[in-house]
Design an enzyme around this catalytic site. Structure first.
Site, short mmCIF file in Angstrom:
data_model
loop_
_atom_site.label_atom_id
_atom_site.label_comp_id
_atom_site.label_asym_id
_atom_site.label_seq_id
_atom_site.Cartn_x
_atom_site.Cartn_y
_atom_site.Cartn_z
N HIS A 305 0.87 -1.33 0.00
CA HIS A 305 0.18 -0.27 -0.08
C HIS A 305 0.83 1.40 -0.08
O HIS A 305 0.62 2.21 -0.74
CB HIS A 305 -0.92 -0.08 1.32
CG HIS A 305 -1.93 1.07 1.43
ND1 HIS A 305 -2.83 1.13 0.13
CD2 HIS A 305 -2.39 2.05 2.23
CE1 HIS A 305 -3.56 2.34 0.38
NE2 HIS A 305 -3.31 2.92 1.86
N LYS A 337 3.27 3.69 -5.76
CA LYS A 337 2.71 5.15 -5.31
C LYS A 337 3.80 6.28 -5.44
O LYS A 337 3.49 7.21 -5.68
CB LYS A 337 1.83 5.01 -4.16
CG LYS A 337 0.54 4.34 -4.16
CD LYS A 337 -0.09 4.36 -2.84
CE LYS A 337 -1.65 3.58 -2.87
NZ LYS A 337 -1.29 2.20 -2.79
N HIS A 342 -1.21 8.54 -5.14
CA HIS A 342 -2.27 7.70 -4.65
C HIS A 342 -3.64 8.01 -5.35
O HIS A 342 -4.21 8.86 -5.08
CB HIS A 342 -2.59 7.95 -3.01
CG HIS A 342 -3.25 7.09 -2.41
ND1 HIS A 342 -3.83 6.07 -2.96
CD2 HIS A 342 -3.55 6.82 -0.97
CE1 HIS A 342 -4.60 5.27 -2.10
NE2 HIS A 342 -4.37 5.86 -0.98
#
Length: 417
Positions: A305, A337, A342
């Site tokens: 993430h 990212k 994002h």
């Protein structure tokens, strides 16, 4: 129960570093940053004045003027990515059972620009309610799956998942389950987002979630760097054609990878902050491994993430070390990212594509913008800093976590007949 196999047969992307999949992948492996000063509006008075915008995008290259005015950008982006994925899959729409073809899409916010523009217009008027008749259908999050199904005639399962930044991965996981449970043969899935607006940037600034590195936008997204100061807002879309294995083989489809499992969990901790010890992240990866019937040492690469926030990056790595033990130090980890920013509800879609392309090319895309080591991270972890790395990748896992404590992980494997 005899679960059916699910494979990926088409890819489409519209991103801040490439307006199609080949350009997106090239941007990833060469470490291109998509961050630059905002062009969508005058951001001079905002604390953050940059973002990862989609570049050189002309809606009239894809839609006629009348049609484009009926769609918020997040829907336009979805349609563009889906068209590329359908073409890439070489799917003959006339030859499949459209009652068993579905669309499951993901978006965290939906038509934010439409909502902002309509409310602004009303507030500046005399109080007379004058609203665009397309206001509601442009704004609602589920309109993407509606538009896509109308264009291609898919009459099977049709809805949109909303779980903040985990939305697209949830959509992929739902699609996976519908196909392996024999509820559909083929599903277009992915996610889109278009939140680079005054309300989007201003709202995230108010939360102190965004980087404020206005003097160097291209280096602002710094996952796992000591000087990270927040995420960089991105926009765009990613689309995947998920198909039952026998269905794909019967039509001679190219198979990129096999989707073999996924997991979901909740932090049950805070509306925006991750659990400091990463317990939700830990649980979701364990759930995904269990679903795929894999051991931790079977994973070669994790597309994390990794948003470049002070708390989030730490909690995710804590979870990785607990789940994978000593194998954590044999893995490649990277946050794409650092390049795309994002994409919120669309992040899981383009990051799934990144994981699939990593398997296809046996290359791990880098985590760019690493300048200073942070002693809070174990130096034995391989974050793939600054340069892509070649390695054998048979299995890749992708993590996405969202505000509200939503966690979703998905696992792809190199295809073997």
């Amino acid at each position: 129960m005899n679960l059916r196999r699910v494979v990926v047969t088409g890819l489409g992307a519209l991103t801040p570093i490439g307006n199609n999949v080949p350009d997106f992948w090239e941007g990833l492996v060469t470490g291109v940053s998509g961050a630059a000063p905002i062009t969508r509006f005058d951001a001079d008075k905002f604390r953050t004045r940059f973002a990862c915008e989609v570049k050189n995008y002309d809606p009239l290259a894809h839609f006629d003027r009348k049609e484009s005015r009926k769609m918020d950008p997040f829907t336009q982006y979805a349609m563009v990515a889906c068209e590329e994925a359908i073409i890439d899959s070489k799917l003959n729409i006339q030859s499949i059972n459209l009652d068993r073809a579905g669309v499951i899409w993901g978006s965290g916010i939906g038509g934010l620009k439409t909502f902002q523009d309509e409310v602004t217009y009303f507030s500046q008027g005399d109080g007379t309610p004058r609203f665009n008749p397309f206001f509601i259908p442009k704004m609602i999050v589920d309109i993407c799956s509606g538009y896509i199904s109308i264009k291609y005639g898919f009459r099977g399962p049709n809805f949109v998942t909303v779980s903040a930044c985990a939305s697209a991965t949830n959509a992929l996981l739902d699609s996976f389950n519908y196909i392996r449970l024999n509820k559909a043969d083929i599903i277009i899935s992915g996610g889109s987002e278009a939140a680079v607006t005054e309300a989007g940037v201003g709202g995230f600034n108010a939360m102190k979630a965004l980087s404020e590195r206005n003097d160097s936008p291209e280096t602002a997204s710094r996952p796992f760097d000591k000087d990270r100061d927040g995420f960089v807002l991105g926009e765009g879309a990613g689309a995947l054609i998920l198909e039952e294995y026998e269905h794909a083989v019967a039509r001679g489809a190219k198979i990129y990878a096999e989707l073999i499992g996924g997991g979901m969990s909740a932090d049950a901790y805070h509306i925006t902050a991750p659990h400091p010890d990463g317990f939700g992240a830990q649980n979701v990866m364990i759930n995904a491994l269990d679903d795929a019937e894999l051991k931790p040492e079977d994973i070669d690469y994790i597309n994390v993430h990794g948003t470049s926030t002070p708390l989030g990056d730490i909690s995710e790595t804590k979870a990785i070390e607990r789940v994978f033990g000593e194998h954590a130090y044999n893995l490649n980890i990277s946050s794409t990212k650092s390049m795309t920013g994002h994409l919120l509800g669309a992040a899981g879609a383009i990051e799934a594509i990144a994981a699939i392309k990593a398997i296809e090319h046996q290359i791990v895309p880098p985590t760019i913008n690493h300048f200073t080591d942070d002693e809070q991270f174990n130096s034995k972890l391989n974050f793939t800093f600054n340069k892509a790395q070649k390695r054998e990748i048979k299995v890749a896992l992708s993590n996405t976590f969202g505000f509200g404590g939503h966690n979703t992980s998905i696992i792809f494997r190199k295809f073997e007949a």
